[in-house]
Design a protein around this motif. Structure first.
Motif, mmCIF file in Angstrom:
data_model
loop_
_atom_site.group_PDB
_atom_site.id
_atom_site.type_symbol
_atom_site.label_atom_id
_atom_site.label_comp_id
_atom_site.label_asym_id
_atom_site.label_seq_id
_atom_site.Cartn_x
_atom_site.Cartn_y
_atom_site.Cartn_z
ATOM 1 N N ASP A 48 98.996 14.557 38.117
ATOM 2 C CA ASP A 48 99.288 13.299 37.438
ATOM 3 C C ASP A 48 97.985 12.744 36.851
ATOM 4 O O ASP A 48 96.899 13.291 37.067
ATOM 5 N N ASP A 223 109.397 9.121 52.680
ATOM 6 C CA ASP A 223 108.486 8.399 51.785
ATOM 7 C C ASP A 223 107.057 8.437 52.310
ATOM 8 O O ASP A 223 106.812 8.187 53.494
ATOM 9 N N TYR A 337 113.636 11.889 42.936
ATOM 10 C CA TYR A 337 112.358 11.482 42.338
ATOM 11 C C TYR A 337 112.514 10.217 41.500
ATOM 12 O O TYR A 337 111.556 9.451 41.330
ATOM 13 N N GLN A 338 113.700 9.992 41.001
ATOM 14 C CA GLN A 338 113.967 8.724 40.322
ATOM 15 C C GLN A 338 113.777 7.563 41.298
ATOM 16 O O GLN A 338 113.209 6.516 40.949
ATOM 17 N N LYS A 340 111.857 7.715 44.008
ATOM 18 C CA LYS A 340 110.426 7.674 44.326
ATOM 19 C C LYS A 340 109.661 6.860 43.282
ATOM 20 O O LYS A 340 108.770 6.073 43.617
ATOM 21 N N ASN A 341 110.029 7.049 42.031
ATOM 22 C CA ASN A 341 109.305 6.401 40.940
ATOM 23 C C ASN A 341 109.692 4.939 40.748
ATOM 24 O O ASN A 341 109.046 4.226 39.969
ATOM 25 N N SER A 342 110.729 4.499 41.434
ATOM 26 C CA SER A 342 111.161 3.106 41.271
ATOM 27 C C SER A 342 111.042 2.298 42.565
ATOM 28 O O SER A 342 111.704 1.285 42.724
ATOM 29 N N ARG A 344 110.960 3.715 46.085
ATOM 30 C CA ARG A 344 111.275 4.413 47.331
ATOM 31 C C ARG A 344 112.302 3.656 48.182
ATOM 32 O O ARG A 344 112.718 2.579 47.827
#
Length: 355
Positions: A48, A223, A337-338, A340-342, A344
């Motif tokens: 990343d 998480d 992962y959606q 995780k990115n918003s 958890r």
């Protein structure tokens, strides 16, 4: 720098000049290192942006020390190697390889024991048959009346059949144990392993295609597992937390007759024969059960006074006609992962892109 480099303009002349100012211009290894972090790291997708920036800052800080010694170069390369190895996908692959190796060793031991028991049983059976034959012939040659001889022969046959029946039951138990070794994850038993998961999904998809049965999959991931658990408390506590999570998921799977397995690392999969919306409801029940669980780690030989709270992110995908097992898992993984990115500690359902 070679003479032809000064005479022929090229895209790296300025870089060579800067390296010369730092005292590194005569060593192509420093040039290769700088070109890697300056030009090649940026388009790589395995890192990343934060990781890329940290990697570049590390190398630039080492160049600023103006130390072109071979020892310093070795140290820098060692640090660069750490950046590459200590990376989540690479760590996951390494961990999965270690798990597979441990499982293979366990399976090899189990098969070896099974074969040794088979040989021992065969020898015992040969001895038993020989004894039965001798005792039968002795009884027949004894000259007793049939009223005496027949009960004796019946006793011999009954004893032989009883032995074989008990042996068959024992072998059935041993075969069942061997199946468990082959199908169950060595760390998170009774959850199945990834190979067993793939076999189950292929069968479930075939049934769904043939009869229209509902089918969904959940991808469940702890998480901040590495930073908040493994790095903070150690891998032993991390393994215990995974076992706790496995028990929670297995209880849910057993209650509903579903299939639970370890996909890899701290990612677990639950395959259920329900629609995606209903699976999302059950996923949230699992999430809440994990969130409210008070895990007390064993530290220095005793249970800690303060519990560790951990959470999970769960992605749900519903099977659609034409999907492969990999497609279904990928959909659940994408939804996870959606989450995780918003933020958890939540649940999301995969939505296929509009065609």
């Amino acid at each position: 720098m070679h003479v032809e480099c000064r005479e022929t303009p090229c895209g790296i002349r300025k870089i060579c000049g800067e390296l010369q100012k730092l005292g590194c211009g005569s060593d192509p290894s420093w040039l290769a290192l700088l070109l890697f972090v300056r030009n090649l790291v940026r388009p790589l997708t395995i890192f990343d942006d934060v990781r890329k920036k940290n990697l570049q800052e590390y190398v630039f800080s080492q160049l600023a020390r103006r130390d072109a010694s071979p020892e310093h170069l070795d140290n820098v390369l060692g640090g660069l190697e750490f950046f590459l190895i200590d990376h989540l996908p690479m760590a996951s692959i390494t961990e999965q390889l270690a798990v597979e190796q441990a499982a293979s060793k366990s399976l090899a031991r189990s098969i070896t024991d099974f074969l040794q028991e088979t040989l021992s049983s065969e020898q015992e059976r040969t001895t038993l048959v020989g004894r039965f034959g001798r005792e039968t012939m002795d009884t027949l040659a004894g000259g007793e009346e049939p009223a005496v001889m027949i009960p004796r022969l019946r006793e011999l046959v009954t004893g032989m059949l009883t032995h074989y029946r008990e042996e068959a039951q024992a072998w059935e138990r041993k075969v069942h144990q061997l199946e468990k070794v082959i199908q169950v994850d060595p760390l998170l038993a009774p959850l199945h392993n990834r190979r067993s998961l793939e076999d189950h999904l292929c069968g479930a998809i075939a049934r769904a295609e043939a009869s229209g049965d509902l089918l969904s999959a959940m991808m469940i991931d702890v998480d901040n597992f590495k930073s908040s658990i493994n790095d903070a408390y150690g891998h032993v506590v991390g393994d215990d937390i995974l076992r706790t999570l496995a028990k929670i998921i297995d209880a849910h799977a057993t209650r509903h007759g579903w299939f639970a397995a370890r996909f890899g690392g701290d990612e677990l999969v639950l395959v259920c024969n329900i629609a995606g919306n209903e699976a999302q409801f059950h996923a949230d029940a699992i999430r809440l059960a994990v969130q409210n669980y008070e895990f007390r780690p064993r530290l220095d030989g005793r249970l800690a006074d303060t519990p560790i709270r951990f959470t999970v992110s769960i992605g749900v995908a519903e099977y659609a006609s034409g999907m492969t097992a990999a497609d279904l898992i990928s959909g659940a993984d994408s939804a996870m992962y959606q989450v995780k990115n918003s933020g958890r500690n939540n649940v999301a359902q995969f939505e296929a892109p509009a065609v």
